[in-house]
Every structure is written in structure tokens, then in C-alpha cells.
Scaffold this motif. Structure first.
Motif, PDB file in Angstrom:
ATOM      1  N   ARG A   1      -3.343  -7.631   0.950  1.00  0.00           N
ATOM      2  CA  ARG A   1      -3.777  -6.007   0.879  1.00  0.00           C
ATOM      3  C   ARG A   1      -4.144  -5.944  -0.780  1.00  0.00           C
ATOM      4  NH1 ARG A   1      -1.349  -1.466  -0.859  1.00  0.00           N
ATOM      5  NH2 ARG A   1      -2.098   0.394  -0.245  1.00  0.00           N
ATOM      6  N   PHE A   2      -5.392  -5.314  -0.636  1.00  0.00           N
ATOM      7  CA  PHE A   2      -6.165  -5.139  -2.059  1.00  0.00           C
ATOM      8  C   PHE A   2      -6.334  -3.440  -2.452  1.00  0.00           C
ATOM      9  CE2 PHE A   2     -10.192  -5.054  -4.686  1.00  0.00           C
ATOM     10  CZ  PHE A   2      -9.223  -5.529  -6.027  1.00  0.00           C
ATOM     11  N   ASP A   3      -5.682  -2.952  -3.223  1.00  0.00           N
ATOM     12  CA  ASP A   3      -5.743  -1.503  -3.523  1.00  0.00           C
ATOM     13  C   ASP A   3      -6.703  -1.159  -4.628  1.00  0.00           C
ATOM     14  OD1 ASP A   3      -4.639  -2.197  -5.747  1.00  0.00           O
ATOM     15  OD2 ASP A   3      -2.704  -1.086  -5.612  1.00  0.00           O
ATOM     16  N   GLY A   4      -7.666  -2.111  -4.802  1.00  0.00           N
ATOM     17  CA  GLY A   4      -8.542  -1.928  -5.954  1.00  0.00           C
ATOM     18  C   GLY A   4      -8.256  -2.432  -7.246  1.00  0.00           C
ATOM     19  N   SER A   5      -6.923  -2.638  -7.480  1.00  0.00           N
ATOM     20  CA  SER A   5      -6.752  -3.490  -8.818  1.00  0.00           C
ATOM     21  C   SER A   5      -5.558  -4.552  -8.448  1.00  0.00           C
ATOM     22  CB  SER A   5      -6.134  -2.570  -9.708  1.00  0.00           C
ATOM     23  OG  SER A   5      -4.985  -1.994  -9.358  1.00  0.00           O
ATOM     24  N   VAL A   6      -4.736  -4.404  -7.379  1.00  0.00           N
ATOM     25  CA  VAL A   6      -3.574  -5.292  -7.194  1.00  0.00           C
ATOM     26  C   VAL A   6      -3.879  -5.648  -5.881  1.00  0.00           C
ATOM     27  CG1 VAL A   6      -1.362  -5.769  -7.119  1.00  0.00           C
ATOM     28  CG2 VAL A   6      -2.083  -4.169  -8.750  1.00  0.00           C
ATOM     29  N   TRP A   7      -3.814  -7.037  -5.580  1.00  0.00           N
ATOM     30  CA  TRP A   7      -3.541  -7.720  -4.305  1.00  0.00           C
ATOM     31  C   TRP A   7      -1.972  -7.993  -4.056  1.00  0.00           C
ATOM     32  CZ3 TRP A   7      -7.043  -9.309  -0.592  1.00  0.00           C
ATOM     33  CH2 TRP A   7      -8.149  -9.272  -0.926  1.00  0.00           C
ATOM     34  N   SER A   8      -1.657  -7.386  -2.848  1.00  0.00           N
ATOM     35  CA  SER A   8      -0.094  -7.460  -2.579  1.00  0.00           C
ATOM     36  C   SER A   8       0.132  -8.058  -1.199  1.00  0.00           C
ATOM     37  CB  SER A   8       0.632  -6.236  -2.773  1.00  0.00           C
ATOM     38  OG  SER A   8       0.206  -5.191  -2.134  1.00  0.00           O
ATOM     39  N   ARG A   9       1.372  -8.089  -0.788  1.00  0.00           N
ATOM     40  CA  ARG A   9       1.597  -8.517   0.668  1.00  0.00           C
ATOM     41  C   ARG A   9       2.281  -7.541   1.324  1.00  0.00           C
ATOM     42  NH1 ARG A   9       2.413 -12.890   3.817  1.00  0.00           N
ATOM     43  NH2 ARG A   9       4.235 -12.725   5.163  1.00  0.00           N
ATOM     44  N   ARG A  10       1.704  -7.312   2.296  1.00  0.00           N
ATOM     45  CA  ARG A  10       2.262  -6.505   3.573  1.00  0.00           C
ATOM     46  C   ARG A  10       2.590  -7.390   4.718  1.00  0.00           C
ATOM     47  NH1 ARG A  10      -1.658  -1.776   5.116  1.00  0.00           N
ATOM     48  NH2 ARG A  10      -2.931  -3.538   4.595  1.00  0.00           N
ATOM     49  N   GLU A  11       3.617  -7.054   5.567  1.00  0.00           N
ATOM     50  CA  GLU A  11       3.931  -7.950   6.751  1.00  0.00           C
ATOM     51  C   GLU A  11       2.590  -7.918   7.515  1.00  0.00           C
ATOM     52  OE1 GLU A  11       6.897  -7.125   9.885  1.00  0.00           O
ATOM     53  OE2 GLU A  11       8.238  -7.187   7.980  1.00  0.00           O
ATOM     54  N   PRO A  12       2.320  -9.320   7.945  1.00  0.00           N
ATOM     55  CA  PRO A  12       0.988  -9.165   8.822  1.00  0.00           C
ATOM     56  C   PRO A  12       1.299  -8.665  10.052  1.00  0.00           C
ATOM     57  CG  PRO A  12       2.269 -11.484   8.731  1.00  0.00           C
ATOM     58  CD  PRO A  12       3.089 -10.288   7.700  1.00  0.00           C
ATOM     59  N   PRO A  13       0.109  -8.312  10.797  1.00  0.00           N
ATOM     60  CA  PRO A  13       0.178  -7.462  12.255  1.00  0.00           C
ATOM     61  C   PRO A  13       0.803  -8.258  13.001  1.00  0.00           C
ATOM     62  CG  PRO A  13      -2.233  -7.804  11.340  1.00  0.00           C
ATOM     63  CD  PRO A  13      -1.336  -8.461  10.305  1.00  0.00           C
ATOM     64  N   ALA A  14       1.253  -7.299  13.793  1.00  0.00           N
ATOM     65  CA  ALA A  14       2.254  -7.974  14.985  1.00  0.00           C
ATOM     66  C   ALA A  14       1.547  -9.049  15.674  1.00  0.00           C
ATOM     67  CB  ALA A  14       3.026  -7.053  15.634  1.00  0.00           C
ATOM     68  N   GLY A  15       0.592  -8.797  16.186  1.00  0.00           N
ATOM     69  CA  GLY A  15      -0.246  -9.623  17.446  1.00  0.00           C
ATOM     70  C   GLY A  15      -0.864 -10.918  16.875  1.00  0.00           C
ATOM     71  N   GLU A  16      -0.529 -11.350  15.755  1.00  0.00           N
ATOM     72  CA  GLU A  16      -1.172 -12.375  15.170  1.00  0.00           C
ATOM     73  C   GLU A  16      -0.643 -13.831  15.593  1.00  0.00           C
ATOM     74  OE1 GLU A  16      -2.090 -11.713  11.006  1.00  0.00           O
ATOM     75  OE2 GLU A  16      -2.145 -14.025  10.690  1.00  0.00           O
ATOM     76  N   ARG A  17      -1.381 -14.574  16.267  1.00  0.00           N
ATOM     77  CA  ARG A  17      -0.992 -16.222  16.704  1.00  0.00           C
ATOM     78  C   ARG A  17      -1.774 -17.027  16.138  1.00  0.00           C
ATOM     79  NH1 ARG A  17       2.593 -13.513  17.721  1.00  0.00           N
ATOM     80  NH2 ARG A  17       3.658 -12.831  19.668  1.00  0.00           N
ATOM     81  N   PHE A  18      -1.262 -17.674  15.196  1.00  0.00           N
ATOM     82  CA  PHE A  18      -1.961 -18.869  14.723  1.00  0.00           C
ATOM     83  C   PHE A  18      -1.105 -20.313  14.738  1.00  0.00           C
ATOM     84  CE2 PHE A  18      -4.994 -15.454  13.408  1.00  0.00           C
ATOM     85  CZ  PHE A  18      -6.183 -15.993  13.405  1.00  0.00           C
TER      86      PHE A  18
END
Lengths: 319, 635
Positions: B246-263
Motif C-alpha cells: 500500500r502506498f499513501d503518497g509518501s509511505v509504503w506499508s503493509r496491509r493484509e493481502p486480499p483473501a482470494g490470492e493464491r500463489f
């Protein structure tokens, strides 16, 4: 396991024990000395009793001769005692017109030599030589001494005037040297109350025959086993006296032999067919102490104490 | 002749220095100067023969005590106490010359060394402790003599025999020491660090990326982690930590990844690793790209974006095993979550938006557009640097257009934003890049200065592809490589290995784990990559074998015979049952004098009958003797 078969081979042990028992009952408080005398008798050695007069040395010797059924001779040593007074001498027999040999007091099974240190060195050495050789040569003829033969010599360590102390080489010829010591208080009181028992000696009867005694001597020599372990222990004691800093001259090989013999006799009296280190330990002081010559600057050291300290430092073989 | 007091004084100096040196970095300047000063004064006093009045010293000690007592606060308990310890040690040097005073001195020195473990668990601590333990018992024995007669002098031979006893005692106690090592509890972190924040002062890996917050990024040589694994190519050394999405314009941070993601990690070379992580304040674990499952550590979650996290940060050194697929690309399909990775802040600089627009049209496929981004970076001729970084309101624009220099945060941030604007799903990955391989220990050493941020771009049909924009800098070759001398490097590596094994075997020692290892030793020995250990084991076995043989032979020769053992047991029972104290000059008959128990008599009879007839005990006799001893034991 039955112990009987082992002790049975120690011939005449019961008779010898009976001698000790009878004497101990008669001469109260002298058990240890009696036992040492018997040990000397069993090994064919001689004993020197070193103590002041009046403690029953003579009585002991007399009682011993009575109980053993042995002939008894006595020499009272004085400074004018001549060798011929000991050995005997030839006297001209006018009837037979020849010299006949009159045996001296030496020709008895048991000889009491009282106050041996009062005799001249010449007489002393004549006596001690015959003790060792078991033979007497007088005027060209050699006579055997009777067997068994036991000399009980006494000397008074206190009186020094007019005495000729035995040289160390002569002392070495005595198997055992021991004191008698005063009896315990109660016993001494009872002795004082009862008076001298010299007269009662007549009532003592022999409890062992000469043959039995010789048989016992043979049993001690041949039936009692001296193991290598105990020999090693004995040798270490002898060796330790030789290297001790306070000792000028330690125990001789003869002392070693005598100690082994005495230990055998002790084992025999205990009814064992083998010598244990305790036999050696028990006899090391009476057999060894008088033979040690302390260094010149160590006059104050008691030889018995010295030997005991040596014994204390030598570990007993247990396995 | 040796003057005992001088020896004790020298030993006191040595022991005090051994306590003082490890504590030095954490002391106040006054304490740092006071103790050496006091030592010097003492030495001078020794030479010139003057003494300081003891009353003055007592008053001084009391004063110091009060001053430092008042300085203790809840936030800093250890600081004043430790300084006080050192100062009191100094005062002891000035104090009267008595056994008591010296004893206090030695104890204070020991406490000083102990106090240093509040701050650091360096392997050098063991060295200092070993030396102190060596000196301490010797000093105690000497002090006993000193206490009797302070003016005592000794001959060298006497002194040697005096010193021999404590050293022998020490030698004997070493096996005991090893026993205690196994059973005693220990702390995996310095105690004081544990009470304070263990990693608050460290720079390097962080859970957010905010370019433009500082003009200079400090480089820290602090060790981040060590990894036991095979040697890899330098370009493969990307240690993945956290995924920032997640980028808010000045800081990159972490959110929980979306639920459907499968890799899933695709076609890579499996590389097993064993990590030894230094204490960190982050709850994210590090692993080589792309990590699989973590073993030997409980409570670890593997997110679909290949981030490994724990429930809470652990202040301890931790160790875990993980398998990675090196060179693999995360395969899978990005469906609805695509929007999540394309999200850009609404307020974004017009320049960036224009560039994004341009890039979106630059090619038909994701790969073309990615190539266009790279071309943009390369065209700007950007320089990788950690100093004089852009710090304006729009740091990314300033970086790309004005200053043209920045660290990995600038490269990755701007690349990530541009990719998203160009319509390529992108995220940042924080972790470490590179590492020094320690050939001696067979592990990588990664320091905090190697913290790195790169980008992952999702290319349709391929998956998440790693893009490291820092490599597009014109000085790419210099990145993260300082000048270093080779010999110094190998020395440092050897030193690090000591620390590594210290941490691994002593600090994070775990009895259970050791037992497990022991249990599976056979399996491990046949495992891949254990050849080195097998060889090392073989060599040490060869070295120890003669020693072992010699020792075994000695033991066999000196082993008590059955007879000796029987007698020993018999003596022991006599002592227990009858209170008979045996001495070596006593025979068996003497020992049992006065005892009438038939068993005891029988033992002596039977045993003596064998031994003193030069016979060994037969099996039956031995059995009977044993039975007698058994009966004595129970009766």
C-alpha cells in the motif's frame, strides 16, 4: 564350611595352649610375656626380659620349666663369672684316673640367665655363642645341647654401675626382647595379699611332653604358610627401618627371618595355617625393636616408638 | 623469594581489569577514568610506601553510594549500579591492605564481569570469565596464607605447590561445570537489553518504506542474521522479509493481502536454510526468495504474498529452518485482487501521473511496459547513494528529475508507483540483499547495512516477477560494496564464526533440541552437505583416539581387582554398621577386633584364608563373600 580340618593339622596346638592357660592362671597379669616366651620356645629362639628386679622374671622362668616338664638350669651372672661356670668343666677323677666332664648349667632345656649384663664380655660371648650354635666345645670335646633349648635371660636396665651392656651384635641373637611391666593394680594387690608363690611352684605339673613340644615346633616350621604378600609386607618393614632417618642401622636379615618365624608361631597359636599381616605387626616390636641402632643424636628416641611409627606408615596388603 | 602481597596485588589488578574491560563501553566517563587512576595510585603507593587514610575512603565510599543510589530511576536501574560497582572497586584499591579488603576487591571484580552480562552476551565474556575463574581460586588460597601473615615470602617451589592445589581443584571441577552447563537455565539475550528495548537503536530493516524522511541513511554493521546454507550466486541472494502493498503518497506499508490470492512458488531450485536471527523488534521472518514452509518454529504464518510472520516480535535470538525455491516465480492468477495492487493515492504529483500515462501507452503487454519503465530509469542516469538524498515534499519527483540520486527506497518506491500507474500490479518487498559467505562455518553473514527494498511486478501469464530498480543505477556495480582488505575480511570471518558458534551452541542452547539432534545423528550423518561435519568428526576422533586408548588402558590397569572391590565394600559396611574407621596400616583382623557378628568373622576368615595363602578368590568364594556383604548391607 567346617573350620576343624584346618586346625587339626597344627599338631599339639591344644597342648601348647594349655601351657599358656596354666601359666596365665598361675602368674597373674603376665599373659603377654608368657605368650612371647612360648613363641620363642616354638621357634627355638631365646628371650631377653629387660626389666627391674622383683617383677617375677625368675618365677616366670621356673614356672615355665615346671609346666613344660623341662630340666631347668640357672646362672646368676656376676663380674667374676667364668665361661667354665656356664659350660661346665673337666675334673680329674682319681678313682677312674682320668678327667671327666661335669656339665655346667648350660646343659638344661631351659636356662635362666639372671642379670646377663653383669657378666664379663668373655663369659657373655661364650654363652651367646653356645646359644646360637646349640653346641659347646670344652677342651677339645664337642657336646650337643639338649633339645628343646630355651634361654630366658634377664637384665636390669636401671643399674648401670659395674655392668657390661650387651653389644648390639649380641642382642641380635635374642629372638625376642621384652619388658614385663608392673601387673595391673587389682592383680598386684591380690599378689601382695597372697604373698610369694614361689613355694606353690612345686605343685605345678607338666602339661606337655618334650616330644609334643618338638612336634609343635615342627608344625610351626612346616605347617604354617607364609604368603608372598605377607613376606613383601615384612620385607617392607625391614626395609623401612634401614632407610629411616633416625636409624643408624636397621633390621638385619636374621631379624627378618626371626620375625617371620615368630609370626608363624603366632599364627599357630591363633589356630591359623597361614600368616596374616597382623601376626607380623604384633611381633615386629618385640622381635625388632632391640635390634635397631638409633643414630648418635637420637638417643632419646624409644626404639619401640620408632618401630611403631614405621609400622603405622606401611599399608597392610589387603588384596 | 616471592613476596606474597605483591603477587596478590598483581592478581587483584588482573582480575579487576578482567571485570572492568567488558564493562567499559557502558560506563560513565568518570568511572572509566576513576578505576585505572585508583590502580595507578595503588601501584605508586606500593613503590613509595604511603597509605591513604581509611576514614577518608570510608566516607568517600558512602558518599558515592548515596549519590548513585539517588540516581537510580525506574528507567535506568542498572546504569548507576554498575558505575557504583566500578567506583567501589577503585576505592578498594586505595583502601587498607588486609585480607578482607582484598577479598572484597576480588568479589567486586567478579560482580563487575557479571554485570557486563546485563548488557552484552559476547563470546569474549567466556574468555574473561575463564581467566577470572582461573585466578580466583588461586587468589583465595593465597589470601588464606596472606591473612595469617601479611609479610610472608615464599620460595618458588613452595609457591608452586601452593598454586597447584587450586588449579587442580579447578581442573577437577571442569566436568562438573559442563554438567551445570547442560542443566542450568540461561538467558538468550542480555538481561538489561531485555528489560529495555532490545532493538530500538538499530537501523536497517523496517516495516515501512518512506523515502525522503532523512537526507542520509546510516550504515550499520550490526549483524541481522546468519544462515546456514550452500553457497549461492550473488544475484540469487535476495532475502525476503516483508511485502509492502500500500502506498499513501509518501509511505509504503503493509496491509493484509486480499483473501482470494493464491500463489505457489514455481520451478525453482530448492535450497534448505537454517536461520539464526538476532533479536529483532519485527515480527516478520526472513528467508531466501521464494520461501516455502518454516519448520522448527511454531506459530509462523505464511501469507500468500510469501511473507512469513509471527504473532508478535520476539526479543530473543531465534532459529528456524526454511526451504526456499531459488529462482522461482510466484505462479498463479491475479483476479479481482488486481485492483488492490494497482491502487495509487489520489493526490499524486502531476509529473508522476503524466509519466504513468505515457508508460501505460508504451506497449501492448506488461513486459513491454516494464521495459519502458526500465528505459525511463536508465535514461535519467540515476545514481545509487545513501547520502544527500532528496528530502522535499515530493521526494520521488525530486529524485527522478532533480537530484537523480537515491538509495534503494527511492528506486523501489518510484518504480512501484510508476508500474502501478502504468497498469502493472506491483508491490514492494523489504528484506536484505547479498551477504558474506563464511567458508569456515558454512553460513552467510548478513548485516543490517544490507537491508534492501525491491519491487515485484505481476506480469500477465508469468506471475510475480522480481524487479530490482536499484540495478538500473549507473553505478550499479558499486552498490553495497565497500572497500575491504582480504586478510582483514578473513580475520573478521573467523571472529564472526566464534560468535556464531557461541550464539548457536551456548546462548540458544536447547537441551531438547540437542537430544533430538543426538537422536537423529545417524540420519544427519547421511544427509546432504554434512560431509564437512563428518570429516571434522573423523579428524577429531583420530586426534582423541590415542588419548582415549591411553585413558582406557590406564583405567583397565588401575581398575580395582575383584578382591580389592570386595575389601572396599567390606570396609564400607564396617564403617556404616559398626563405625569402624579403617586406616591403611590396619589389617582385617584389626578392623574387626571387638566385633562378634558371625558374618563379619566369616568374611575375614574366608577372605584371609585365600589372600594370605597366595590364592585368588574362586567364583564360589567370591559369591559367598558378596552375599555376606549383602547381608551386612541389609542388616
Amino acid at each position: 564350611m567346617n573350620l576343624e580340618p584346618r586346625t587339626q593339622s597344627l599338631a599339639q596346638r591344644d597342648a601348647v595352649l594349655a601351657v599358656i592357660e596354666t601359666l596365665s592362671g598361675f602368674l597373674k597379669g603376665k599373659g603377654r610375656t608368657i605368650r612371647l616366651c612360648v613363641i620363642a620356645l616354638l621357634t627355638g629362639g631365646n628371650i631377653l626380659l629387660e626389666d627391674i628386679p622383683g617383677l617375677g622374671k625368675t618365677t616366670l622362668a621356673l614356672a615355665l620349666s615346671r609346666v613344660l616338664g623341662l630340666s631347668f638350669g640357672r646362672i646368676q651372672c656376676t663380674s667374676d663369672l667364668l665361661p667354665s661356670d656356664i659350660t661346665g668343666l673337666s675334673i680329674f677323677n682319681r678313682e677312674e684316673n682320668r678327667f671327666t666332664f661335669i656339665p655346667g648349667p648350660l646343659f638344661h632345656n631351659l636356662l635362666l640367665v639372671d642379670e646377663i649384663n653383669r657378666a664379663m664380655p668373655k663369659s657373655q660371648s661364650a654363652l651367646l655363642e653356645s646359644m646360637e650354635e646349640r653346641k659347646v666345645t670344652v677342651e677339645g670335646a664337642t657336646y650337643d645341647l639338649p633339645s628343646p633349648f630355651l634361654v630366658v635371660a634377664t637384665q636390669n636396665p636401671v643399674e648401670q654401675v659395674g655392668t657390661h651392656p650387651l653389644p648390639e651384635s649380641q642382642l641380635d641373637r635374642f629372638l625376642i626382647c621384652t619388658g614385663i611391666g608392673y601387673p595391673p593394680e587389682e592383680i598386684e594387690k591380690s599378689i601382695i595379699r597372697g604373698g610369694s608363690i614361689r613355694d606353690e611352684l612345686k605343685n605345678l605339673t607338666p602339661v606337655i611332653s618334650v616330644e609334643a613340644l618338638l612336634e609343635a615346633q615342627q608344625a610351626v616350621r612346616e605347617r604354617v604358610f607364609l604368603s608372598e604378600k605377607v613376606t613383601e609386607y615384612l620385607f617392607r618393614i625391614v626395609g623401612a627401618t634401614r632407610s629411616h632417618p633416625q636409624v643408624l642401622s636397621g633390621l638385619s636379615t636374621r631379624a627378618g627371618i626371626n620375625l617371620a618365624e615368630a609370626a608363624r608361631a603366632n599364627a599357630y597359636l591363633e589356630g591359623r595355617e597361614y600368616v596374616i599381616p597382623e601376626d607380623v605387626k604384633a611381633l615386629a616390636v618385640p622381635v625388632g625393636a632391640h635390634r635397631i641402632i638409633t643414630a648418635a643424636d637420637q638417643d632419646g628416641v624409644r626404639k619401640e616408638q620408632l618401630l611403631r611409627s614405621i609400622l603405622k606408615a606401611i599399608p597392610v596388603p589387603l588384596a | 623469594m616471592i613476596r606474597l602481597e605483591l603477587v596478590i596485588l598483581l592478581m587483584a589488578l588482573a582480575v579487576s581489569l578482567l571485570g572492568f574491560i567488558p564493562l567499559f563501553p557502558w560506563l560513565e566517563n568518570f568511572s572509566r577514568v576513576f578505576l585505572p587512576g585508583a590502580m595507578l595510585v595503588r601501584l605508586l603507593a606500593e613503590r613509595m610506601g604511603f597509605r591513604l587514610p581509611s576514614r577518608l575512603l570510608t566516607a568517600g565510599s558512602l558518599g558515592l553510594f548515596l549519590v548513585y543510589l539517588l540516581r537510580i530511576t525506574r528507567a535506568d536501574i542498572a546504569g548507576p549500579m554498575v558505575n557504583l560497582l566500578v567506583l567501589l572497586l577503585g576505592v578498594r584499591f586505595l583502601g587498607e591492605r588486609s585480607g578482607r579488603n582484598y577479598l572484597q576487591l576480588f568479589l567486586l571484580a567478579l560482580f563487575c564481569l557479571a554485570a557486563s552480562s546485563l548488557y552484552s552476551l559476547d563470546p569474549l565474556f567466556m574468555l574473561y570469565l575463564g581467566l577470572q575463574l582461573l585466578l580466583f581460586p588461586v587468589a583465595l588460597v593465597l589470601l588464606v596464607c596472606y591473612d595469617r601473615d601479611p609479610s610472608i615470602t615464599l620460595t618458588l617451589a613452595r609457591f608452586r605447590s601452593l598454586v597447584f592445589i587450586p588449579l587442580a581443584m579447578l581442573t577437577v571441577s571442569i566436568p562438573l561445570l559442563l554438567g551445570f552447563f547442560v542443566i542450568l537455565p540461561r538467558t538468550p539475550v542480555p538481561l538489561w537489553d531485555f528489560l529495555a528495548d532490545p532493538t530500538g537503536k538499530k537501523s536497517g530493516f523496517s516495516e515501512t518504506v518512506q523515502p525522503g524522511s532523512a537526507s542520509t541513511v546510516g550504515e550499520s554493521k550490526v549483524v541481522a542474521f546468519r544462515v546456514e546454507c550452500d553457497r549461492l550466486a550473488p544475484q540469487e541472494l535476495y532475502w525476503r522479509g516483508i511485502t509492502l502493498n500500500r502506498f499513501d503518497g509518501s509511505v509504503w506499508s503493509r496491509r493484509e493481502p486480499p483473501a482470494g490470492e493464491r500463489f505457489v512458488p514455481g520451478a525453482g531450485r530448492p535450497v534448505p536454510q537454517r536461520f539464526f536471527l538476532e533479536p529483532v523488534s519485527s515480527r516478520y521472518l526472513v528467508a531466501l526468495e521464494l520461501p516455502g514452509e518454516v519448520t522448527t518454529l511454531r506459530g509462523v504464518t505464511r501469507w500468500p504474498d510469501f511473507t512469513l510472520s509471527r504473532r508478535s516480535p520476539s526479543g530473543k535470538r531465534s532459529s528456524y529452518e526454511v526451504g526456499s525455491f531459488v529462482g522461482g516465480i510466484a505462479r498463479g492468477r491475479l483476479g479481482l485482487e488486481r485492483r488492490f495492487y494497482l491502487e495509487t493515492p489520489e493526490r499524486l504529483s502531476p509529473w508522476l501521473q503524466r509519466q504513468g500515462e505515457r508508460l501505460r501507452l508504451a506497449g501492448a503487454t506488461d513486459a513491454d511496459r516494464l521495459a519502458a519503465v526500465e528505459a525511463l530509469f536508465r535514461a535519467e542516469r540515476l545514481v545509487y547513494s545513501t547520502t544527500s538524498l532528496p528530502v522535499s515534499g515530493e521526494p520521488l519527483v525530486e529524485f527522478l528529475t532533480v537530484k537523480k540520486r537515491g538509495n534503494c527506497e527511492f528506486f523501489a518506491s518510484s518504480c512501484g508507483v510508476l508500474l502501478r500507474l502504468a497498469g502493472i500490479p506491483a508491490r514492494l518487498v523489504g528484506g536484505y540483499q547479498g551477504g558474506e559467505y563464511n567458508d569456515l562455518g558454512g553460513y552467510y553473514l548478513v548485516t543490517e547495512e544490507r537491508a534492501h527494498v525491491w519491487v515485484e511486478a505481476y506480469l500477465e501469464g508469468k506471475g510475480w516477477v522480481r524487479v530490482d530498480p536499484s540495478r538500473w543505477a549507473i553505478n550499479e556495480g558499486e552498490m553495497g560494496r565497500g572497500f575491504r582488505q582480504e586478510w582483514f575480511h578473513s580475520l573478521r570471518m573467523a571472529g564472526d564464526m566464534v560468535t556464531y558458534f557461541w550464539n548457536r551452541q551456548v546462548i540458544t542452547y536447547d537441551l531438547e533440541r540437542q537430544l533430538t539432534l543426538f537422536h537423529e545423528a545417524g540420519r544427519h550423518l547421511q544427509g546432504v552437505g554434512s560431509f564437512r561435519w563428518r570429516r571434522a568428526g573423523g579428524v577429531s576422533l583420530l586426534l582423541f583416539l590415542p588419548l582415549l586408548c591411553w585413558w582406557g588402558g590406564r583405567w583397565l590397569r588401575q581398575r580395582p581387582s575383584p578382591e580389592e572391590r570386595l575389601v572396599a565394600a567390606f570396609k564400607w559396611q564396617l564403617r556404616k554398621g559398626y563405625g569402624v574407621e579403617a586406616s591403611p596400616d590396619m589389617g582385617l583382623q584389626e578392623l574387626i577386633a571387638g566385633i562378634v557378628a558371625p558374618d563379619v568373622l566369616r568374611f575375614v576368615e574366608l577372605y584371609g584364608g585365600c589372600i594370605y595363602r597366595d590364592r585368588r578368590l574362586g567364583p564360589k568364594e567370591r559369591e559367598e563373600l558378596r552375599k555376606i556383604i549383602g547381608r551386612m548391607k541389609s542388616g
